[in-house]
Design a protein around this motif. Structure first.
Motif, PDB file in Angstrom:
ATOM      1  N   SER A 133       4.511   5.625 -11.084  1.00 49.25           N
ATOM      2  CA  SER A 133       5.056   6.935 -10.723  1.00 49.25           C
ATOM      3  C   SER A 133       6.297   7.317 -11.520  1.00 49.25           C
ATOM      4  CB  SER A 133       5.377   6.978  -9.229  1.00 49.25           C
ATOM      5  OG  SER A 133       6.307   5.969  -8.891  1.00 49.25           O
ATOM      6  N   ILE A 161      -1.904   4.240  -3.003  1.00 48.43           N
ATOM      7  CA  ILE A 161      -1.070   4.997  -3.934  1.00 48.43           C
ATOM      8  C   ILE A 161      -1.065   6.479  -3.585  1.00 48.43           C
ATOM      9  CG2 ILE A 161      -0.905   5.785  -6.343  1.00 48.43           C
ATOM     10  CD1 ILE A 161      -1.674   3.060  -7.256  1.00 48.43           C
ATOM     11  N   THR A 170       1.894   8.019  -2.017  1.00 49.70           N
ATOM     12  CA  THR A 170       3.161   7.900  -2.743  1.00 49.70           C
ATOM     13  C   THR A 170       3.314   8.953  -3.840  1.00 49.70           C
ATOM     14  OG1 THR A 170       2.366   6.388  -4.489  1.00 49.70           O
ATOM     15  CG2 THR A 170       3.011   5.397  -2.388  1.00 49.70           C
ATOM     16  N   VAL A 218       0.949  -1.169  -1.730  1.00 54.08           N
ATOM     17  CA  VAL A 218       0.250  -0.692  -2.923  1.00 54.08           C
ATOM     18  C   VAL A 218      -0.952  -1.594  -3.227  1.00 54.08           C
ATOM     19  CG1 VAL A 218       0.600   0.360  -5.183  1.00 54.08           C
ATOM     20  CG2 VAL A 218       2.571  -0.144  -3.770  1.00 54.08           C
ATOM     21  N   LYS A 228      -0.243  -5.943 -11.245  1.00 51.71           N
ATOM     22  CA  LYS A 228       0.382  -4.820 -10.542  1.00 51.71           C
ATOM     23  C   LYS A 228       1.900  -4.844 -10.553  1.00 51.71           C
ATOM     24  CE  LYS A 228       0.266  -4.876  -6.025  1.00 51.71           C
ATOM     25  NZ  LYS A 228      -0.081  -4.746  -4.595  1.00 51.71           N
TER      26      LYS A 228
END
Length: 463
Positions: free
Chosen positions: A30, A271, A274, A265, A24
């Motif tokens: 994004s 997520i 966000t 997260v 991760k």
């Protein structure tokens, strides 16, 4: 102040986006900045790059190095745990490194943070860090940061606040494990409980004293010095700092972070908040929807179409697709465990594999052949190697390549090709200032990566 960023975790809670080989902290979901890069960037203006220490492992070393180079932090320090032993040994290793290698004072603040959280806005966060530093250096306390809960969350640990110690810091009354729904509701209603952020600040003198008192096995190893600690690191216990020190220390304080957005997260459900809403869905990638609402759609590699579905999470990658109900993405770990039990390659790596020199993407494969797109970063080179079971054809798409073929050296450019016979020593280099991209076609009876015989490798890889 020294900043320590913990970036050794190999969690796969965001599968199929994250894999064991590329977890991760390195993802760019994004935008074009990874979670690790965002984490390091939060401290710019507070410390120099040379005062940042990133703790990772040997498998991720070049991922960290590459991502720090991308954001201009080449001078930060990267240290590798010889084996994963949880956060307490990792923090002890970083503390000794800061003392011996960076000259950290006994009373200088060391601020430790995970590498994969979202925290905004940065200015307010830095203001909190400054207060934490002042309290840490001024009182000799170990200071953690508590996040004001916005809902009864069962996926986080909690910190119970005691008496107020300063403007924003309170004595830690207790650390609480992840609660059930009912208990989480009680915690939030009381107003005395904050989410445990996993961030800590301390001075070397205080941390070493607490380790000596509460985790003597860690302290005795750390007291040998950095080089010996690295050598004997496998003797470290597998334990978090919470268990080893924080829950036992009498000088724990929590600094409250009320007006800053924080998200660890930890799942696809995390997520969701966000990603901006777009026509009733939250989308990263390209979506065409008909009567589809309240979905999280992630998929940059191809067009996704949805009809008549709602409340879903869809995460698409070239070799694996996840579809689940919102609110159940914590169960991704069950899928990952099943894939591990079946020894599926998907849980380990994506079709795009990141190497010290660049990256390679498998475009197609079948019986006796495999096609890859290979990108070599400027100034980098692959190992001098040979294969006993396959030949290779290379065609340059972009850039200029330097090919070593046995005792010959050849320069080849866009639209030019070359052939590497079986059992021929060869090496590919990028001598230019632009990325070199080639198409590689492998042919042979066996195409496994263990058919790579390395004779020389600038990155120290063997086999």
């Amino acid at each position: 102040m020294k900043i320590v960023i913990l970036a050794g975790g190999s969690g796969t809670r965001l599968f199929p986006l994250s894999r064991a080989d590329y977890p991760k902290q390195f993802l760019k979901i994004s935008d074009d900045t990874s979670y690790l890069q965002k984490t390091a960037g939060r401290f710019l203006g507070m410390v120099k790059a040379r005062d940042m220490v990133i703790v990772t492992n040997n498998d991720y070393y070049y991922h960290v190095k590459s991502q720090m180079s991308e954001i201009g932090l080449k001078d930060c320090h990267i240290i590798c745990e010889p084996e994963g032993r949880n956060t307490a040994p990792a923090i002890a290793l970083a503390t000794v490194f800061c003392q011996e290698k960076l000259g950290a004072r006994e009373d200088e603040c060391i601020f430790v943070t995970p590498s994969d959280h979202i925290i905004e806005p940065v200015g307010r966060f830095q203001a909190v860090v400054k207060k934490v530093r002042e309290n840490c250096e001024g009182t000799g306390a170990i200071v953690t940061i508590g996040i004001k809960p916005v809902q009864p969350e069962t996926g986080y640990g909690y910190i119970m606040c005691g008496a107020q110690q300063s403007e924003c810091c309170y004595h830690v009354e207790a650390f609480k494990e992840k609660p059930n729904k009912s208990l989480a509701e009680q915690y939030v209603a009381s107003g005395r409980y904050y989410w445990n952020s996993g961030m800590f600040a301390f001075t070397p003198a205080v941390m070493m004293a607490e380790l000596a008192k509460n985790a003597s096995d860690i302290y005795e190893l750390a007291a040998r010095g950095y080089d010996e600690l690295v050598r004997d690191f496998q003797e470290m216990p597998n334990i978090s700092l919470d268990y080893a020190v924080a829950e036992k220390a009498g000088n724990m304080q929590v600094c409250l972070m009320d007006d800053v957005y924080w998200n660890d997260v930890g799942s696809f459900d995390a997520i969701v908040e966000t990603v901006p809403e777009e026509d009733g869905n939250r989308v990263i990638g390209e979506l065409v929807a008909a009567d589809a609402h309240d979905n999280l759609i992630i998929g940059r590699d191809r067009l996704i179409c949805t009809i008549g579905v709602s409340n879903l999470i869809v995460a698409d990658t070239p070799d694996a697709l996840l579809i689940c109900e919102k609110g159940r993405s914590q169960q991704v770990k069950e899928i990952v465990n099943k894939l591990k039990a079946a020894e599926r390659q998907e849980v380990q790596e994506n079709i795009t594999v990141y190497r010290p020199w660049g990256q390679s993407t498998t475009l197609s494969e079948g019986d006796g052949y495999r096609v890859k797109k290979i990108t070599v970063n400027p100034g980098e080179k692959l190992s001098l190697q040979m294969h006993y079971h396959r030949s290779e054809h290379w065609t340059v798409l972009q850039g200029t390549g330097k090919l070593t073929l046995d005792d010959k050296t050849v320069i080849f450019k866009e639209n030019e090709s070359t052939y590497i016979p079986i059992a021929t020593k060869h090496r590919l280099e990028n001598p230019g200032k632009m990325p070199l991209t080639i198409i590689e076609v492998q042919n042979g009876k066996y195409l496994g990566d263990d058919d790579i015989i390395r004779f020389d490798d600038v990155y120290g890889r063997k086999g």
